[in-house]
Every structure is written in C-alpha cells, then in structure tokens.
Design an enzyme around this catalytic site. Structure first.
Site, short mmCIF file in Angstrom:
data_model
loop_
_atom_site.label_atom_id
_atom_site.label_comp_id
_atom_site.label_asym_id
_atom_site.label_seq_id
_atom_site.Cartn_x
_atom_site.Cartn_y
_atom_site.Cartn_z
N ASN A 124 7.55 -5.52 3.78
CA ASN A 124 6.38 -6.10 4.45
C ASN A 124 5.10 -5.33 4.18
OD1 ASN A 124 8.11 -7.98 5.74
ND2 ASN A 124 8.60 -6.48 7.32
N TYR A 181 3.62 6.74 3.49
CA TYR A 181 3.39 8.07 4.05
C TYR A 181 4.25 9.11 3.33
CZ TYR A 181 2.70 11.63 7.68
OH TYR A 181 2.38 12.78 8.36
#
Length: 275
Positions: A124, A181
């Site tokens: 997503n 991240y």
C-alpha cells in the site's frame, strides 16, 4: 539536530547545533530530527549535565519554522540558539555552519537526528510516502555531510570533529510496515561506515546510534497491544527512555570516545531483532 563542541580542556566553550524535522523521531544539535519525541530531550541531555557542565558547550537547535515555538522552548531550557530551517533545503549545511561560526566561531559536532514516519505496508506504499521520508531521513544528512565531512570544516581550537547520526533497529532488521523507514536507516548506517575512514584520517569520528523501542510522544500513539509487544521484544522487557539515547549521543560526542569510529551503537535493551 546537530551538535558542535570543543575539547574540555579548551578555554573556549563547545558549540552544539541541532535540527528537527517536521514530524519527529528525535532531534539534537545540528543533525536532522524531529523536535517532539526524542528530539526534545537530546539537546538538554547533550549540552546540559553531560556536556555543558563538565566540558562547556553551546547548542544550536534547528527545526522547521512550523515547529519554531517548540524548538525555542527546548533551546531556552539549555541556553541554546534556535535556528528555524528546513534541513532538506539545498544549502542547509552552509546556513547552519554560518550561524554556528558567526555566533561561536566554530562548529565541532554534528548530530543528524531528524526523522519522520510514513508507515504503510509495502503493498500500500505510495511513491510520495517513500520519497518524502527518504528526503528527510537519509538524503538530507547525506547532502549536509558533503559540507560537514570536508577537512577543516568541523572542529576548532584543537577539537576533533564528531558526526553522529540516528539510525534505528529497523535499519538493522527491518520492521513490518516500515520498508521506507528501514531503508532510510540502513542508509544511515552505510553512510556512517563510508564516512568513518575519510573523517578519521583528519582526526575525527563518525558514528551512529540505533534506538529500539523508546517511550516518546510518537510511540505513545501506537495501539496498546502492539506497543506492549514492542516493550517485550527486549531482554529488559520495557521501553527505553529518550535520555538513554541522549546519553549515548553525548558519549560519542565526547573526547573520551575518540577511539570509536564507524560504529553503530544499539540502545535497545538487547532487542531480539537483528541479533
């Protein structure tokens, strides 16, 4: 945020600069990181008892204009200088350097502590979420280090240059929903290793700190069950505190850490991930 400092025996006080990014991960003297969570504690821990009292340090805190009020409050606590600046700007390093030198004469320590989160499962993940996070968490430090890592830019009155970056255990072992991240923090670890040699040859050091689960305003927004599971993921069975990260940064910034270079110090309570 980013930090600068001078050796303890030098009569001239050290100077530390720190910057924060739009939505926090942490910030400390002139590195890049957010001014809420970890960021708010690092400046005071770095310059207050750990650095200012024994060694004498000045701190320049950097954050985006939207966070100017919070940044000023933190800098007031440590008698530091607040600089409102977007660290992703092309000439951010030159601006930080000019302010530190104009006020204190030199910049000795840089702490890249800025960071944001844009969590999403990879399936997503949008390009915007990926690129926005990389711009703050890894591209900005890389760009700024093109200036800071040049010989003669950091350090003054005999002080050895220090560049310290905030990595993460997510950059070592990855984490569900944090592909962007984890990639950025792995990049920080790689940057640390790559710069250690060139900076070390000039008498300086480049290191990183990789926090695990830290109890901050940001992690407090995680749902209760996942948050508790994160605490149980370490042998200490509890989350860390922002001051734990701050003290690790303060040590790596000190003259006593001159023999440590190119390393990533985990502050995670012996988390199982990445072991």
């Amino acid at each position: 945020m980013t930090a600068a400092k001078v050796v303890p025996q030098a009569p001239v006080p050290r100077t530390a600069a720190g910057s924060a990014a739009s939505r926090p991960v942490g910030s400390a003297a002139v590195p890049a990181t957010g001014s809420r969570t970890v960021s708010a504690v690092i400046p005071s821990a770095v310059v207050s008892p750990a650095v200012v009292s024994p060694d004498g340090a000045h701190v320049v805190g950097v954050d985006v204009p939207a966070a100017g009020e919070a940044l000023s409050a933190v800098m007031n606590e440590v008698a530091g200088l607040a600089l409102q600046l977007d660290i992703t700007a092309e000439h951010a390093a030159e601006r930080i350097l000019a302010v530190a030198r104009g006020r204190y004469g030199h910049l000795d320590i840089v702490v890249h502590n800025a960071g944001i989160l844009r969590d999403k499962l990879l399936a997503n993940m949008t390009p915007e979420r990926f690129e926005d996070l990389l711009a703050v968490n890894v591209t900005a430090p890389l760009r700024m280090n093109e200036t800071f890592a040049r010989p003669g830019v950091l350090g003054g009155d005999g002080a050895a240059p220090r560049i310290i970056s905030l990595a993460s255990t997510s950059g070592i072992a990855g984490n569900r929903g944090q592909t962007n991240y984890g990639a950025a923090k792995a990049g920080i670890i790689g940057m640390t290793r790559a710069l250690a040699g060139p900076v070390g040859r000039t008498g300086g050091t480049v290191n990183a700190v990789a926090p695990g689960f830290i109890e901050t305003d940001m992690t407090a927004r995680i749902p209760p069950v996942p948050r508790q599971i994160a605490r149980w993921g370490s042998s200490l069975q509890q989350g860390g505190r922002p001051v734990d990260v701050a003290e690790a940064i303060a040590f790596l910034a000190s003259p006593q850490a001159g023999g440590i270079n190119g390393q990533t110090l985990r502050v995670c309570g012996q988390m199982l991930v990445g072991q």
